[in-house]
Design a protein around this motif. Structure first.
Motif, mmCIF file in Angstrom:
data_model
loop_
_atom_site.group_PDB
_atom_site.id
_atom_site.type_symbol
_atom_site.label_atom_id
_atom_site.label_comp_id
_atom_site.label_asym_id
_atom_site.label_seq_id
_atom_site.Cartn_x
_atom_site.Cartn_y
_atom_site.Cartn_z
ATOM 1 N N ILE A 188 14.553 21.932 -1.725
ATOM 2 C CA ILE A 188 15.069 22.949 -2.488
ATOM 3 C C ILE A 188 15.276 24.369 -3.641
ATOM 4 O O ILE A 188 14.430 23.084 -4.473
ATOM 5 C CB ILE A 188 16.741 23.577 -1.986
ATOM 6 N N ASN A 189 14.418 25.280 -3.490
ATOM 7 C CA ASN A 189 14.102 25.361 -5.150
ATOM 8 C C ASN A 189 14.675 27.034 -4.857
ATOM 9 O O ASN A 189 15.449 27.412 -4.493
ATOM 10 C CB ASN A 189 12.576 25.007 -5.152
ATOM 11 N N TYR A 190 14.962 27.134 -7.119
ATOM 12 C CA TYR A 190 15.747 27.651 -7.336
ATOM 13 C C TYR A 190 15.234 28.819 -8.375
ATOM 14 O O TYR A 190 14.428 28.588 -9.253
ATOM 15 C CB TYR A 190 17.457 28.150 -8.192
ATOM 16 N N GLU A 191 14.555 29.922 -8.754
ATOM 17 C CA GLU A 191 14.430 30.705 -9.700
ATOM 18 C C GLU A 191 15.171 30.845 -10.874
ATOM 19 O O GLU A 191 16.008 32.214 -10.587
ATOM 20 C CB GLU A 191 12.830 32.176 -9.588
ATOM 21 N N ILE A 192 15.443 30.241 -12.122
ATOM 22 C CA ILE A 192 16.252 30.568 -13.131
ATOM 23 C C ILE A 192 16.154 31.598 -13.998
ATOM 24 O O ILE A 192 16.286 32.569 -14.334
ATOM 25 C CB ILE A 192 16.576 29.192 -13.732
ATOM 26 N N ALA A 193 14.537 32.103 -13.932
ATOM 27 C CA ALA A 193 13.577 32.913 -15.185
ATOM 28 C C ALA A 193 13.079 33.184 -13.988
ATOM 29 O O ALA A 193 12.115 32.541 -13.555
ATOM 30 C CB ALA A 193 14.119 33.092 -15.857
ATOM 31 N N ASN A 194 12.623 34.791 -15.121
ATOM 32 C CA ASN A 194 10.744 34.783 -14.889
ATOM 33 C C ASN A 194 9.757 33.446 -14.640
ATOM 34 O O ASN A 194 9.361 32.930 -15.807
ATOM 35 C CB ASN A 194 10.558 36.308 -15.146
ATOM 36 N N ASP A 195 9.315 33.788 -13.424
ATOM 37 C CA ASP A 195 8.525 32.199 -14.286
ATOM 38 C C ASP A 195 8.616 30.232 -14.351
ATOM 39 O O ASP A 195 8.347 29.707 -14.803
ATOM 40 C CB ASP A 195 6.852 32.316 -15.180
#
Length: 326
Positions: free
Chosen positions: A283-290
């Motif tokens: 599982i992944n999660y984008e905590i901020a842009n890039d």
């Protein structure tokens, strides 16, 4: 994984993907320079086949990427890209060039010279590899250097890729690998096939080649719903010693909004040896842009060879990581 134009900068087959914030500098009319890269940090738990279990905090391939493109006129653009690897954790002070590509793109398609991605990997292996680290065992392919690659334009959904590797050895004649791949994109699903002759596989000794037979593969990818993608792949690795291997795998990727939930399962069937089933999920999660964080677990048997991770066969792998692209 579909091939994107190099004009999207660093989002294409041969090089790492730069973040959306990659800097651009127009140094002259029609000439642009780029600067980008990524930081990749992993915390790994490895349950190894030899019983020497271990945990590691490693840099798993941080790099700086330099490039540039120039409009040559007549609808043709030339570009060059180079990667430099470094260790963000400071475990060593080495900065080394990893890969370089010279290319030309236009209505004719795209032509590359250098360390392009193996086109078999692009269309077949990557079809069931949504992982950052817990990749299931893959076929052995021609090394990704000294490549000459052609990407055709899209022809109403059909496209193809042709590739050759010419490699010299001091005590042997030069060897050539021939690789070909084709894809038909029907819209909601796509089919691909590929072949790698493996005529110039390195033996690990700088003066020798390893005699290998070809690899063939088929892959299919389907968009089942707006958020759910499924893929399947069959690959066969042939060996002159008679140790042929079949790899049959499926994968699912679900976009839950802030990231992806993904998994894959594979049946590994060697002609000499027992069948095995390999599975992995993440599982992944984008905590901020890039900026992406991820966690993965794999019940598998494969060698880890990325970044600082070079070990014996790993039965089980757990990893938490962070990727920052710039």
């Amino acid at each position: 994984m579909k091939h994107a134009s190099k004009l999207a900068f660093l989002a294409a087959a041969g090089m790492a993907t730069a973040g959306a914030q990659a800097a651009e500098f127009e140094v002259a009319e029609g000439t642009t320079l780029f600067l980008g890269g990524e930081v990749v940090l992993n915390y790994l738990y490895e349950k190894r086949a030899n019983g020497n279990d271990d945990t590691k905090f490693v840099d798993d391939g941080s790099k700086v990427i330099l490039g540039g493109e120039r409009d040559l006129g007549n609808g043709i653009t030339a570009y060059v890209e180079t990667e430099f690897e470094y260790n963000m954790l400071g475990n060593n002070d080495d900065v080394k060039r990893d890969a370089s590509i010279l290319g030309f793109v236009g209505e004719f398609g795209e032509f590359q010279i250098g360390a392009s991605d193996n086109v078999f990997e692009d269309l077949i292996s990557d079809a069931v590899d949504p992982f950052e680290n817990a990749t299931l065992e893959q076929v052995d392919l021609t090394n990704e250097d000294s490549m000459v690659t052609y990407y055709s334009p899209d022809m109403d959904g059909f496209s193809f890729r042709l590739q050759g590797r010419h490699k010299n050895r001091d005590k042997q004649s030069a060897k050539v690998s021939l690789i070909a791949a084709a894809e038909y994109d029907f819209g909601p699903f796509a089919l691909a096939a590929a072949f790698d002759s493996r005529g110039s596989v390195d033996s690990g000794n700088s003066d020798n080649f390893k005699s290998q037979d070809h690899v063939v593969g088929l892959a299919a990818t389907a968009q089942l719903t707006e958020n759910l993608e499924a893929s399947a792949r069959f690959a066969q690795e042939n060996d002159q010693a008679g140790n042929d291997k079949d790899f049959t795998a499926i994968a699912l990727v679900y976009d839950y909004g802030a990231g992806d939930l993904y998994g894959a399962a594979q049946n590994f069937d060697p002609s000499n040896g027992s069948n095995s089933t390999q599975v992995a999920a993440g599982i992944n999660y984008e905590i901020a842009n890039d900026v992406l964080i991820f966690a993965e677990y794999g019940d598998l048997d494969r060698k880890l060879t990325n970044g600082d991770v070079k070990t014996t066969d790993t039965d089980k792998l757990g990893v938490a990581g962070l990727i920052y692209e710039f």
